[in-house]
Design a protein around this motif. Structure first.
Motif, PDB file in Angstrom:
ATOM      1  N   LYS A 144       0.852  -1.202   0.000  1.00  0.00           N
ATOM      2  CA  LYS A 144       0.000   0.000   0.000  1.00  0.00           C
ATOM      3  C   LYS A 144       0.878   1.238   0.000  1.00  0.00           C
ATOM      4  O   LYS A 144       2.045   1.171   0.412  1.00  0.00           O
ATOM      5  CB  LYS A 144      -0.846   0.034   1.282  1.00  0.00           C
ATOM      6  CG  LYS A 144      -2.178  -0.677   1.156  1.00  0.00           C
ATOM      7  CD  LYS A 144      -3.177  -0.106   2.156  1.00  0.00           C
ATOM      8  CE  LYS A 144      -4.586  -0.595   1.874  1.00  0.00           C
ATOM      9  NZ  LYS A 144      -5.603   0.142   2.591  1.00  0.00           N
ATOM     10  N   PHE A 148      -4.818   5.105  11.856  1.00  0.00           N
ATOM     11  CA  PHE A 148      -6.085   4.648  12.417  1.00  0.00           C
ATOM     12  C   PHE A 148      -6.766   3.830  11.323  1.00  0.00           C
ATOM     13  O   PHE A 148      -6.739   4.238  10.153  1.00  0.00           O
ATOM     14  CB  PHE A 148      -6.953   5.835  12.813  1.00  0.00           C
ATOM     15  CG  PHE A 148      -6.350   6.617  13.949  1.00  0.00           C
ATOM     16  CD1 PHE A 148      -6.527   6.198  15.256  1.00  0.00           C
ATOM     17  CD2 PHE A 148      -5.564   7.737  13.702  1.00  0.00           C
ATOM     18  CE1 PHE A 148      -5.943   6.891  16.309  1.00  0.00           C
ATOM     19  CE2 PHE A 148      -4.981   8.434  14.746  1.00  0.00           C
ATOM     20  CZ  PHE A 148      -5.169   8.013  16.054  1.00  0.00           C
ATOM     21  N   GLY A 156     -10.571   4.106   5.705  1.00  0.00           N
ATOM     22  CA  GLY A 156     -10.217   4.182   4.297  1.00  0.00           C
ATOM     23  C   GLY A 156     -11.104   5.147   3.551  1.00  0.00           C
ATOM     24  O   GLY A 156     -11.906   5.874   4.157  1.00  0.00           O
ATOM     25  N   PHE A 197     -12.643  11.780  11.452  1.00  0.00           N
ATOM     26  CA  PHE A 197     -12.386  10.819  12.533  1.00  0.00           C
ATOM     27  C   PHE A 197     -13.652  10.546  13.317  1.00  0.00           C
ATOM     28  O   PHE A 197     -14.434  11.462  13.591  1.00  0.00           O
ATOM     29  CB  PHE A 197     -11.321  11.365  13.492  1.00  0.00           C
ATOM     30  CG  PHE A 197      -9.936  11.358  12.903  1.00  0.00           C
ATOM     31  CD1 PHE A 197      -9.127  10.248  13.036  1.00  0.00           C
ATOM     32  CD2 PHE A 197      -9.452  12.460  12.203  1.00  0.00           C
ATOM     33  CE1 PHE A 197      -7.846  10.229  12.492  1.00  0.00           C
ATOM     34  CE2 PHE A 197      -8.185  12.450  11.650  1.00  0.00           C
ATOM     35  CZ  PHE A 197      -7.378  11.336  11.799  1.00  0.00           C
TER      36      PHE A 197
HETATM   37  N1  LIG Z   1      -6.983   4.797   6.971  1.00  0.00           N
HETATM   38  C1  LIG Z   1      -6.296   5.906   7.248  1.00  0.00           C
HETATM   39  N2  LIG Z   1      -5.832   6.709   6.258  1.00  0.00           N
HETATM   40  C2  LIG Z   1      -5.138   7.787   6.604  1.00  0.00           C
HETATM   41  C3  LIG Z   1      -4.886   8.117   7.973  1.00  0.00           C
HETATM   42  N3  LIG Z   1      -4.145   9.251   8.026  1.00  0.00           N
HETATM   43  C4  LIG Z   1      -3.941   9.648   6.745  1.00  0.00           C
HETATM   44  O1  LIG Z   1      -3.302  10.627   6.398  1.00  0.00           O
HETATM   45  N4  LIG Z   1      -4.540   8.747   5.864  1.00  0.00           N
HETATM   46  C5  LIG Z   1      -4.487   8.870   4.416  1.00  0.00           C
HETATM   47  O2  LIG Z   1      -5.797   8.690   3.888  1.00  0.00           O
HETATM   48  C6  LIG Z   1      -5.755   7.887   2.700  1.00  0.00           C
HETATM   49  C7  LIG Z   1      -6.533   6.599   2.996  1.00  0.00           C
HETATM   50  O3  LIG Z   1      -6.207   5.642   2.104  1.00  0.00           O
HETATM   51  P1  LIG Z   1      -6.257   4.043   2.330  1.00  0.00           P
HETATM   52  O4  LIG Z   1      -5.157   3.500   1.515  1.00  0.00           O
HETATM   53  O5  LIG Z   1      -6.285   3.681   3.772  1.00  0.00           O
HETATM   54  O6  LIG Z   1      -7.667   3.758   1.703  1.00  0.00           O
HETATM   55  P2  LIG Z   1      -8.390   2.370   1.424  1.00  0.00           P
HETATM   56  O7  LIG Z   1      -8.397   1.532   2.671  1.00  0.00           O
HETATM   57  O8  LIG Z   1      -9.698   2.758   0.792  1.00  0.00           O
HETATM   58  O9  LIG Z   1      -7.386   1.595   0.476  1.00  0.00           O
HETATM   59  P3  LIG Z   1      -7.254   1.376  -1.085  1.00  0.00           P
HETATM   60  O10 LIG Z   1      -7.005   2.712  -1.682  1.00  0.00           O
HETATM   61  O11 LIG Z   1      -6.044   0.493  -1.184  1.00  0.00           O
HETATM   62  O12 LIG Z   1      -8.507   0.722  -1.517  1.00  0.00           O
HETATM   63  C8  LIG Z   1      -4.286   7.655   2.409  1.00  0.00           C
HETATM   64  O13 LIG Z   1      -3.811   8.701   1.566  1.00  0.00           O
HETATM   65  C9  LIG Z   1      -3.648   7.785   3.781  1.00  0.00           C
HETATM   66  O14 LIG Z   1      -2.291   8.172   3.683  1.00  0.00           O
HETATM   67  C10 LIG Z   1      -5.377   7.255   8.972  1.00  0.00           C
HETATM   68  O15 LIG Z   1      -5.167   7.465  10.173  1.00  0.00           O
HETATM   69  N5  LIG Z   1      -6.070   6.173   8.579  1.00  0.00           N
END
Ligand SMILES: Nc1nc2c([nH]c(=O)n2[C@@H]2O[C@H](COP(=O)(O)OP(=O)(O)OP(=O)(O)O)[C@@H](O)[C@H]2O)c(=O)[nH]1
Length: 311
Positions: A29, A37, A40, A86
């Motif tokens: 990822k 946290f 997504g 959040f």
């Molecule tokens: N889940 C999550 N994402 C965060 C946090 N803080 C933060 O900056 N992000 C950012 O928010 C975005 C969330 O993306 P993710 O990769 O978790 O999303 P997702 O689960 O839908 O995954 P996918 O894109 O692989 O389907 C990323 O750019 C991540 O860097 C956090 O605390 N939790």
């Protein structure tokens, strides 16, 4: 400005809010190895709450049964502008399992997380997790200095952890000696004290911080130099100013009619919820509050309740 990505993120709490969960992003990822946290991106047509419930089923194998909307943070990464909503989660069904994360860590609120690196957007929010549900405002002018000190002592031996010395009408020397005693008794029990609107007094008595009135807030050009700084707000513009100055939390009110502001009608819960909806700072509801209103307040996005009479 890059693409805007809406994200729902979950602060899972256990032990009455004294511990929260961090999870490590897996290989493959973006930002692999960083701690975050769980949560997504919102899928098209989803609300943040719906995304939260779905993500926690997919990532942790749990079904969320209680989620309070909390703060909203914006952060610009090279790949996108992220809007993170959040939620604080205090109840769920099922056991937490690492279905998508590399590891989990339960962290004590208010302490160093002990894992690194955190996603850069997350560092500033950890401080807010140390805040309790109740913020008590002193009223020695009405109850008497000695009676108020005895009351505070009992409350700090119980669960009270955050106090504002208000009492702006006391003679200065009486207020100073009262403030010193409040700091001493609070610190003996691990509680924090903010002084209303008097930087010199806050330094003199070794308080943890300063609580600015809305008038003082309007005149500030930078965050005052204290570990904790809060402000009283009554409008969207004041909340925005408190956030711009990077303060730690705000109180917003009066929410309901209150004896201390008899001329004000009160914002009402609906307006309160609308005003705090996108706040990056934790916000306490103030005005006409009782301790048992902390839960209805949190359901509307508050950190908790500010109490002058009810604590
Ligand atoms: N889940 C999550 N994402 C965060 C946090 N803080 C933060 O900056 N992000 C950012 O928010 C975005 C969330 O993306 P993710 O990769 O978790 O999303 P997702 O689960 O839908 O995954 P996918 O894109 O692989 O389907 C990323 O750019 C991540 O860097 C956090 O605390 N939790």
């Amino acid at each position: 400005m890059g693409k805007i990505v809406e994200v729902a993120a979950a602060v899972l709490l256990r032990r009455g809010g004294r511990e929260f969960l961090l999870a490590q992003r897996p290989e493959g990822k973006v930002c692999a190895g960083f701690w975050e946290f769980p949560g997504g991106k919102l899928e098209p047509g989803e609300t943040a709450r719906q995304a939260l419930v779905r993500e926690l089923e997919e990532e942790l194998g749990i079904h969320v049964t209680r989620a309070w909307p909390w703060i909203t943070k914006r952060y610009t990464y090279p790949h996108a502008d992220v809007h993170l909503k959040f939620f604080r989660i205090t109840a769920w069904e099922g056991d937490i399992r690492p279905l998508e994360h590399a590891a989990f860590q339960w962290v004590a609120a208010g302490e160093e997380p002990g894992v690194a690196p955190l996603l850069p957007a997350n560092g500033p929010i950890l401080k807010g997790l140390a805040l309790p549900d109740h913020y008590a405002l002193t009223l020695a002018e009405e109850r008497g200095v000695e009676a108020e000190l005895a009351r505070l002592e009992r409350a700090c031996q119980g669960t009270l952890r955050l106090i504002q010395v208000r009492d702006k009408g006391l003679p200065p020397e009486v207020r100073a000696s009262f403030a010193q005693k409040v700091v001493d008794l609070a610190h003996a029990q691990g509680a924090k004290v903010l002084i209303n609107d008097d930087e010199a007094l806050a330094r003199l008595v070794g308080a943890d911080g300063l609580h600015c009135t809305s008038t003082t807030l309007a005149g500030l050009s930078a965050r005052p130099d204290f570990p904790w700084v809060a402000a009283s707000c009554h409008s969207e513009a004041e909340l925005a100013r408190a956030a711009e100055l990077d303060l730690d939390f705000a109180v917003l009110g009066p929410v309901l009619p209150t004896p201390s502001h008899p001329q004000a009608e009160g914002l009402g819960w609906e307006r309160f919820a609308a005003l705090v909806q996108d706040s990056p700072l934790p916000v306490y509801a103030l005005g006409g509050m009782r301790p048992d209103m902390a839960i209805p307040a949190k359901e509307r996005g508050a950190q908790g309740v500010g109490l002058m009479r009810g604590w």
